[in-house]
Design a protein around this motif. Structure first.
Motif: not given
Length: 67
Positions: A51-67
């Motif tokens: 879960a921690t590793r997934i959350q870390t990856l999501m945090t890295k990807l989130q800025p690249h997602v259009d809201d």
């Protein structure tokens, strides 16, 4: 195993990946909760780490997602 790669993705593709990771994250958090209730420390550790590793990856990807 931690070889860095470069990918070209659209923001829609990144959003799809983030959505899939959210589902995986929820599953691992629920599994950790169940393992904790069953007193299975090894599984709690494994699921929490995932879960921690997934959350870390999501945090890295989130800025690249259009809201």
């Amino acid at each position: 195993m931690n070889e860095e790669i470069t990918l070209k993705l659209t923001t829609d593709e990144v959003a799809i990946i983030v959505d899939a990771l959210e589902v995986d994250l929820e599953g691992y958090l629920e599994s950790a909760k169940e393992a904790r209730g069953n007193g299975n420390r090894a599984d709690v550790e494994t699921f929490t780490e995932a879960a921690t590793r997934i959350q870390t990856l999501m945090t890295k990807l989130q800025p690249h997602v259009d809201d």
